[in-house]
Motif scaffolding. Structure first.
Motif, PDB file in Angstrom:
ATOM      1  N   ALA A 246       6.550   1.663   3.931  1.00  0.00           N
ATOM      2  CA  ALA A 246       6.002   0.321   4.123  1.00  0.00           C
ATOM      3  C   ALA A 246       6.872  -0.406   5.139  1.00  0.00           C
ATOM      4  CB  ALA A 246       5.978  -0.445   2.797  1.00  0.00           C
ATOM      5  N   ALA A 247       6.301  -0.783   6.264  1.00  0.00           N
ATOM      6  CA  ALA A 247       7.067  -1.348   7.376  1.00  0.00           C
ATOM      7  C   ALA A 247       7.388  -2.817   7.139  1.00  0.00           C
ATOM      8  CB  ALA A 247       6.312  -1.156   8.682  1.00  0.00           C
ATOM      9  N   GLY A 248       8.020  -3.112   6.007  1.00  0.00           N
ATOM     10  CA  GLY A 248       8.400  -4.460   5.617  1.00  0.00           C
ATOM     11  C   GLY A 248       8.653  -4.469   4.124  1.00  0.00           C
ATOM     12  N   ASP A 249       9.728  -5.115   3.693  1.00  0.00           N
ATOM     13  CA  ASP A 249      10.079  -5.082   2.271  1.00  0.00           C
ATOM     14  C   ASP A 249       9.044  -5.754   1.375  1.00  0.00           C
ATOM     15  OD1 ASP A 249      12.349  -3.658   2.804  1.00  0.00           O
ATOM     16  OD2 ASP A 249      13.736  -5.339   2.580  1.00  0.00           O
ATOM     17  N   GLU A 250       8.476  -6.878   1.842  1.00  0.00           N
ATOM     18  CA  GLU A 250       7.441  -7.526   1.023  1.00  0.00           C
ATOM     19  C   GLU A 250       6.255  -6.591   0.827  1.00  0.00           C
ATOM     20  OE1 GLU A 250       6.017 -11.545   0.874  1.00  0.00           O
ATOM     21  OE2 GLU A 250       7.576 -12.198   2.265  1.00  0.00           O
ATOM     22  N   ARG A 251       5.852  -5.905   1.884  1.00  0.00           N
ATOM     23  CA  ARG A 251       4.759  -4.933   1.768  1.00  0.00           C
ATOM     24  C   ARG A 251       5.134  -3.844   0.762  1.00  0.00           C
ATOM     25  NH1 ARG A 251       5.266  -4.787   7.673  1.00  0.00           N
ATOM     26  NH2 ARG A 251       3.773  -6.208   8.621  1.00  0.00           N
ATOM     27  N   ALA A 252       6.372  -3.371   0.844  1.00  0.00           N
ATOM     28  CA  ALA A 252       6.819  -2.307  -0.053  1.00  0.00           C
ATOM     29  C   ALA A 252       6.758  -2.747  -1.509  1.00  0.00           C
ATOM     30  CB  ALA A 252       8.245  -1.883   0.312  1.00  0.00           C
ATOM     31  N   LEU A 253       7.191  -3.975  -1.783  1.00  0.00           N
ATOM     32  CA  LEU A 253       7.166  -4.468  -3.154  1.00  0.00           C
ATOM     33  C   LEU A 253       5.737  -4.673  -3.642  1.00  0.00           C
ATOM     34  CD1 LEU A 253      10.175  -6.964  -3.027  1.00  0.00           C
ATOM     35  CD2 LEU A 253      10.132  -4.598  -3.843  1.00  0.00           C
ATOM     36  N   GLY A 254       4.843  -5.076  -2.744  1.00  0.00           N
ATOM     37  CA  GLY A 254       3.427  -5.174  -3.094  1.00  0.00           C
ATOM     38  C   GLY A 254       2.858  -3.811  -3.442  1.00  0.00           C
ATOM     39  N   ALA A 255       3.267  -2.783  -2.681  1.00  0.00           N
ATOM     40  CA  ALA A 255       2.801  -1.423  -2.951  1.00  0.00           C
ATOM     41  C   ALA A 255       3.309  -0.939  -4.310  1.00  0.00           C
ATOM     42  CB  ALA A 255       3.284  -0.483  -1.844  1.00  0.00           C
ATOM     43  N   ILE A 256       4.573  -1.204  -4.615  1.00  0.00           N
ATOM     44  CA  ILE A 256       5.150  -0.793  -5.899  1.00  0.00           C
ATOM     45  C   ILE A 256       4.419  -1.479  -7.054  1.00  0.00           C
ATOM     46  CG2 ILE A 256       7.220  -0.987  -7.342  1.00  0.00           C
ATOM     47  CD1 ILE A 256       8.888  -0.478  -4.822  1.00  0.00           C
ATOM     48  N   SER A 257       4.083  -2.760  -6.868  1.00  0.00           N
ATOM     49  CA  SER A 257       3.371  -3.499  -7.908  1.00  0.00           C
ATOM     50  C   SER A 257       2.009  -2.865  -8.193  1.00  0.00           C
ATOM     51  CB  SER A 257       3.189  -4.961  -7.486  1.00  0.00           C
ATOM     52  OG  SER A 257       2.468  -5.684  -8.452  1.00  0.00           O
ATOM     53  N   TYR A 258       1.283  -2.503  -7.120  1.00  0.00           N
ATOM     54  CA  TYR A 258      -0.026  -1.879  -7.312  1.00  0.00           C
ATOM     55  C   TYR A 258       0.119  -0.533  -8.030  1.00  0.00           C
ATOM     56  CZ  TYR A 258      -4.496   0.325  -6.515  1.00  0.00           C
ATOM     57  OH  TYR A 258      -5.697   0.974  -6.718  1.00  0.00           O
ATOM     58  N   LEU A 259       1.086   0.272  -7.603  1.00  0.00           N
ATOM     59  CA  LEU A 259       1.282   1.576  -8.219  1.00  0.00           C
ATOM     60  C   LEU A 259       1.619   1.444  -9.702  1.00  0.00           C
ATOM     61  CD1 LEU A 259       3.276   3.292  -5.325  1.00  0.00           C
ATOM     62  CD2 LEU A 259       0.941   3.844  -6.068  1.00  0.00           C
ATOM     63  N   HIS A 260       2.430   0.436 -10.037  1.00  0.00           N
ATOM     64  CA  HIS A 260       2.776   0.200 -11.434  1.00  0.00           C
ATOM     65  C   HIS A 260       1.525  -0.123 -12.259  1.00  0.00           C
ATOM     66  CE1 HIS A 260       4.947  -1.240 -14.968  1.00  0.00           C
ATOM     67  NE2 HIS A 260       4.243  -2.351 -14.906  1.00  0.00           N
ATOM     68  N   GLU A 261       0.663  -0.962 -11.698  1.00  0.00           N
ATOM     69  CA  GLU A 261      -0.559  -1.339 -12.422  1.00  0.00           C
ATOM     70  C   GLU A 261      -1.491  -0.145 -12.628  1.00  0.00           C
ATOM     71  OE1 GLU A 261      -2.576  -4.644 -10.707  1.00  0.00           O
ATOM     72  OE2 GLU A 261      -0.852  -5.991 -10.860  1.00  0.00           O
ATOM     73  N   LYS A 262      -1.413   0.825 -11.720  1.00  0.00           N
ATOM     74  CA  LYS A 262      -2.276   2.003 -11.820  1.00  0.00           C
ATOM     75  C   LYS A 262      -1.602   3.150 -12.581  1.00  0.00           C
ATOM     76  CE  LYS A 262      -5.639   0.052  -9.859  1.00  0.00           C
ATOM     77  NZ  LYS A 262      -6.837  -0.284 -10.674  1.00  0.00           N
ATOM     78  N   GLY A 263      -0.474   2.851 -13.203  1.00  0.00           N
ATOM     79  CA  GLY A 263       0.204   3.863 -14.005  1.00  0.00           C
ATOM     80  C   GLY A 263       0.961   4.891 -13.209  1.00  0.00           C
ATOM     81  N   LYS A 264       1.217   4.601 -11.932  1.00  0.00           N
ATOM     82  CA  LYS A 264       1.996   5.503 -11.086  1.00  0.00           C
ATOM     83  C   LYS A 264       3.458   5.053 -11.091  1.00  0.00           C
ATOM     84  CE  LYS A 264      -1.492   7.941  -9.234  1.00  0.00           C
ATOM     85  NZ  LYS A 264      -1.605   9.408  -9.294  1.00  0.00           N
ATOM     86  N   SER A 265       4.336   5.973 -11.401  1.00  0.00           N
ATOM     87  CA  SER A 265       5.758   5.634 -11.463  1.00  0.00           C
ATOM     88  C   SER A 265       6.424   5.804 -10.109  1.00  0.00           C
ATOM     89  CB  SER A 265       6.453   6.532 -12.496  1.00  0.00           C
ATOM     90  OG  SER A 265       7.835   6.281 -12.520  1.00  0.00           O
ATOM     91  N   VAL A 266       7.266   4.841  -9.757  1.00  0.00           N
ATOM     92  CA  VAL A 266       8.074   4.913  -8.531  1.00  0.00           C
ATOM     93  C   VAL A 266       9.537   5.066  -8.961  1.00  0.00           C
ATOM     94  CG1 VAL A 266       8.831   3.657  -6.475  1.00  0.00           C
ATOM     95  CG2 VAL A 266       6.453   3.431  -7.253  1.00  0.00           C
ATOM     96  N   PRO A 267      10.204   6.146  -8.552  1.00  0.00           N
ATOM     97  CA  PRO A 267       9.786   7.122  -7.541  1.00  0.00           C
ATOM     98  C   PRO A 267       9.270   8.450  -8.111  1.00  0.00           C
ATOM     99  CG  PRO A 267      12.131   7.313  -7.896  1.00  0.00           C
ATOM    100  CD  PRO A 267      11.648   6.255  -8.854  1.00  0.00           C
ATOM    101  N   GLU A 268       9.140   8.568  -9.422  1.00  0.00           N
ATOM    102  CA  GLU A 268       8.784   9.866 -10.009  1.00  0.00           C
ATOM    103  C   GLU A 268       7.457  10.408  -9.465  1.00  0.00           C
ATOM    104  OE1 GLU A 268      10.128   7.437 -11.688  1.00  0.00           O
ATOM    105  OE2 GLU A 268      12.014   8.386 -12.303  1.00  0.00           O
ATOM    106  N   ASP A 269       6.439   9.549  -9.372  1.00  0.00           N
ATOM    107  CA  ASP A 269       5.146   9.985  -8.849  1.00  0.00           C
ATOM    108  C   ASP A 269       5.038   9.783  -7.336  1.00  0.00           C
ATOM    109  OD1 ASP A 269       4.216  10.674 -11.416  1.00  0.00           O
ATOM    110  OD2 ASP A 269       3.629   8.603 -11.811  1.00  0.00           O
ATOM    111  N   ILE A 270       5.420   8.602  -6.880  1.00  0.00           N
ATOM    112  CA  ILE A 270       5.336   8.274  -5.451  1.00  0.00           C
ATOM    113  C   ILE A 270       6.611   7.527  -5.048  1.00  0.00           C
ATOM    114  CG2 ILE A 270       4.096   6.962  -3.679  1.00  0.00           C
ATOM    115  CD1 ILE A 270       1.529   7.394  -5.228  1.00  0.00           C
TER     116      ILE A 270
END
Length: 340
Positions: A246-270
């Motif tokens: 994610a070419a920006g930390d805010e974008r990266a944190l938004g991505a992590i939030s979405y993955l968490h809501e979808k049951g994807k673990s960071v960094p274990e899954d993505i």
């Protein structure tokens, strides 16, 4: 009635230029004369303002700073560096938030011109031809911070975005990832978004990996919610993804939030790596691995370079590129132990 510089000169029986020299360069004035002027200032309770100090030398010791979005956390550390350098060089900063609006930017430039600033720092945005025309009309030194211009000879300070993005992508590859997506900035942003995209694609090609931009890349703005929505789209079209740049930390944190809501673990899954190393990147769960760019140093060096121009001193380097680094935290996991 308040006293002015003429009153001080009359009271001390010296010229206005001598009073100005005492205020601006006291070491250049004989002690006896300097003491006479300082006594007159005290006796008249004279409060010299920026315009008075600049009567002789045509300087107000004020610098303008144009920020496109003051709410963006990216700018706080850079402004910290600017303020420190301005303090060291005896300048005051006048900050203008343009809110990414061209009309507001032009209004801000008009206000700064009325303030008789000695120089201007322009941050982050591309330099379009009409912007350059406005800069020429100001007839003052200008330095670019966290942006640059290859079309115009404007001094600048920034990281090498293309190389930094290459290094971020290669870091994921060396951690065993072969299915990597990217959340990029706006496709119209030629200053940071496009160089970061180019660095990402170059790393994939160097390591002989798939580089289909339609499949691997989502574009958007820099905010948290943009990263959130981009991660949604990226996962839909690339469900096998194992890592995201994610070419920006805010974008990266938004991505992590979405993955968490979808049951994807960071960094274990993505795994997720960001860009900027904002203070917020240390506050997330997991703490964000990111490309650190020295924002304080960028701000400090921009003011230093501007001061050299104001003093009409030689600036040895037109475009200064500062070092970046990969800041390893907890959001990237080694996919396997195979060296890539």
């Amino acid at each position: 009635m308040s006293s002015n510089i003429k009153d001080v000169a009359r009271h001390a029986a010296v010229s206005i230029s001598t009073v100005s020299r005492v205020m601006n360069m006291p070491d250049k004035v004989a002690k006896e004369t300097r003491d006479k002027v300082l006594n007159a200032i005290r006796e008249l309770n004279y409060m010299p303002n920026a315009l008075a100090r600049g009567l002789i030398f045509k300087r107000t010791k004020s610098l303008g700073v144009l920020i496109p979005d003051i709410s963006n956390m990216f700018y706080s550390e850079m402004l910290h560096g600017m303020e420190a350098a301005a303090h060291d060089q005896n300048y005051n900063l006048i900050l203008c938030n343009t809110d990414n609006n061209k009309t507001r930017m032009m209004e801000s430039l008009s206000v700064l011109k009325e303030k008789q600033i000695d120089g201007l720092i322009f941050t982050s945005e591309p330099i379009y031809p009409d912007y350059h025309e406005l800069f020429l009309k100001l007839q003052i030194p200008i330095v670019l911070a966290a942006t640059h211009s290859l079309e115009y000879d404007l001094p600048s300070v920034k990281v090498n975005d293309e190389q930094a993005s290459y290094d971020a992508t290669e870091y994921l590859i060396k951690n065993g990832h072969r299915q990597i997506g990217m959340i990029c900035g706006s496709i119209t942003d030629q200053v940071t978004a496009m160089p970061r995209l180019q660095g990402f694609l170059r790393a994939l090609k160097v390591h002989q990996m798939e580089a289909d931009m339609e499949k691997l890349v989502e574009f958007g703005s820099y905010k948290f919610e943009d990263g959130y929505h981009a991660m949604h789209k990226l996962l839909e079209k690339y469900p096998d993804i194992t890592a995201v740049f994610a070419a920006g930390d805010e974008r990266a944190l938004g991505a992590i939030s979405y993955l968490h809501e979808k049951g994807k673990s960071v960094p274990e899954d993505i795994s997720v790596i960001g860009f900027d190393n904002l203070r917020l990147s240390q506050m997330s769960i997991p703490k964000l691995t990111t490309v650190g760019q020295p924002l304080y140093e960028i701000g400090y060096l921009a003011v230093e370079k501007l001061d050299h121009l104001i003093q009409k001193e030689h600036v040895p380097e037109l475009r200064t590129y500062v070092d970046h680094q990969i800041v390893e935290r907890q959001s990237v996991k080694m996919r396997n132990h195979e060296s890539v």
